[in-house]
Enzyme design. Structure first.
Site, short mmCIF file in Angstrom:
data_model
loop_
_atom_site.label_atom_id
_atom_site.label_comp_id
_atom_site.label_asym_id
_atom_site.label_seq_id
_atom_site.Cartn_x
_atom_site.Cartn_y
_atom_site.Cartn_z
N LYS A 221 55.66 -9.77 -3.75
CA LYS A 221 54.66 -9.61 -4.90
C LYS A 221 53.44 -9.27 -4.23
O LYS A 221 52.96 -9.27 -3.08
CB LYS A 221 54.51 -10.94 -5.69
CG LYS A 221 55.60 -10.97 -6.69
CD LYS A 221 55.30 -11.96 -7.63
CE LYS A 221 56.67 -12.10 -8.49
NZ LYS A 221 56.51 -12.89 -9.54
N ARG A 255 63.61 -16.75 -6.44
CA ARG A 255 64.11 -15.43 -6.93
C ARG A 255 63.62 -14.37 -5.80
O ARG A 255 62.40 -14.40 -5.28
CB ARG A 255 63.29 -15.17 -8.15
CG ARG A 255 63.68 -13.93 -8.78
CD ARG A 255 63.00 -13.89 -10.28
NE ARG A 255 63.52 -12.70 -10.76
CZ ARG A 255 62.65 -11.49 -10.81
NH1 ARG A 255 61.42 -11.45 -10.02
NH2 ARG A 255 63.07 -10.47 -11.26
C1 8Y4 Z 1 57.34 -5.66 -6.30
C2 8Y4 Z 1 57.69 -7.14 -6.15
C3 8Y4 Z 1 56.73 -5.28 -7.39
C4 8Y4 Z 1 57.76 -7.67 -7.32
C5 8Y4 Z 1 56.77 -6.08 -8.48
C6 8Y4 Z 1 57.27 -7.16 -8.47
C7 8Y4 Z 1 59.34 -13.53 -11.81
C8 8Y4 Z 1 60.38 -13.31 -12.87
C9 8Y4 Z 1 59.61 -11.44 -12.30
C10 8Y4 Z 1 59.00 -14.86 -11.38
C11 8Y4 Z 1 60.78 -15.58 -12.85
C12 8Y4 Z 1 58.13 -8.99 -9.96
C13 8Y4 Z 1 61.24 -11.58 -13.99
C14 8Y4 Z 1 57.97 -9.43 -11.31
N1 8Y4 Z 1 58.97 -12.20 -11.63
N2 8Y4 Z 1 61.05 -14.46 -13.25
N3 8Y4 Z 1 60.58 -11.96 -13.17
N4 8Y4 Z 1 59.74 -15.87 -11.82
N5 8Y4 Z 1 61.32 -16.68 -13.25
N6 8Y4 Z 1 57.30 -8.10 -9.42
O1 8Y4 Z 1 58.04 -15.06 -10.60
O2 8Y4 Z 1 59.09 -9.30 -9.47
S1 8Y4 Z 1 59.18 -9.69 -12.36
#
Ligand code: 8Y4
Length: 279
Positions: A221, A255
């Site tokens: 993230k 996750r």
């Molecule tokens: C690079 C890496 C670019 C990560 C964007 C991202 C969560 C989630 C997401 C979380 C739960 C993401 C669907 C965001 N994050 N569900 N979802 N908890 N429960 N961005 O932290 O990974 S999507």
């Protein structure tokens, strides 16, 4: 404690990795809107071999500024992938969505958990979750994915997030969802500045103390990018460090994009946490 995900067990007596499977046109597509279910299945197989305990299938990008996806489009993306994983692999599947119609279609196709970053606040989502009768991850977010990073504000981020999750837990119980089907998530990066994310991580044990399983999503993230000045490809070590800090405090599900490495990190944590003195 073992969660029943529509007949497939998720054993939370050990910490588990939730493997991320994004089925948006920037992954697994031919350049158009068609998602190649066989390519998504191949990645799911790899995640199972790497030790994932559950696979999170998502067809809506929740990145800041991402386009809104129609119900029909989201169902067309996720259902063939869920059907393929469900028929080929013996692993629980969670559906990453906030839309009630997508929840219903995904559970019918074989998903066994709902992962809702909007914590069932969309109209109709609470009733869909009641009807689906599967475990639900309730995540905190401030604002919408389109606007959430504009100016996040809290009185006390840890107290505010816990109060929100308690309110959503109570709303679920009022609607008829048993407490033992609920998972809580502070929502790292969703309407939070770097300091808010760090405070939530430092005090994660306050959320664990509510005595429901806690899920943490920190993999790659932007909080890592902002603090360490590293690109998205360079965030594995920091992601593993945050996974370990989470599990050490009692988080049960991590996750992650990097299943193999995350399984190793959290297994070491679990060994340290459970070791007993010899003799
Ligand atoms: C690079 C890496 C670019 C990560 C964007 C991202 C969560 C989630 C997401 C979380 C739960 C993401 C669907 C965001 N994050 N569900 N979802 N908890 N429960 N961005 O932290 O990974 S999507």
């Amino acid at each position: 404690m073992i969660l029943d995900c529509a007949g497939k067990p998720l054993d939370l007596t050990h910490p588990q990795v939730m493997g991320i499977l994004n089925v948006t046109p920037d992954s697994f597509s031919d350049g158009g809107e068609f998602i190649a279910a066989d390519a998504a299945l191949a990645q799911a197989k790899r995640m199972v071999a790497d030790g994932a305990g559950i696979i999170d299938v998502g067809g809506e990008s929740t990145r800041p500024g991402a386009k809104v996806v129609s119900v029909e489009e989201e169902i067309a993306r996720v259902v063939p992938v869920i059907q393929a994983i469900h028929s080929e692999l013996d692993i629980p599947i969670s559906i990453d969505t906030s839309k009630p119609e997508v929840m219903r279609a995904a559970i019918k196709a074989g998903a066994g958990m709902i992962n809702d970053v909007r914590a069932l606040q969309v109209s109709g989502a609470m009733q869909a979750a009641v009807d689906c009768d599967v475990p639900i991850c309730l995540m905190h977010s401030q604002g919408t994915p389109q606007t959430m990073q504009d100016a996040p504000q809290y009185d006390d981020v840890v107290a505010d997030v816990i109060a929100f999750l308690l309110e959503r837990k109570n709303a679920c119980e009022q609607a008829g969802i048993a407490r033992d089907k609920l998972i809580l998530d502070p929502g790292f990066g969703f309407g939070k500045r770097a300091t808010h994310n760090l405070l939530l991580m430092k005090h994660l044990s306050n959320l664990i103390a509510l005595d429901l399983p806690v899920l943490v999503g920190v993999s790659r993230k932007s909080m890592i990018g902002k603090l360490l000045k590293v690109t998205v490809e360079e965030r594995l070590a920091a992601s593993l460090s945050l996974a370990a800090i989470s599990v050490w405090q009692g988080a049960k599900i991590i996750r992650s994009h990097d299943v193999r490495e995350t399984v190793q990190a959290i297994m070491m944590c679990d060994h340290v946490m459970k070791v007993k003195n010899i003799d």
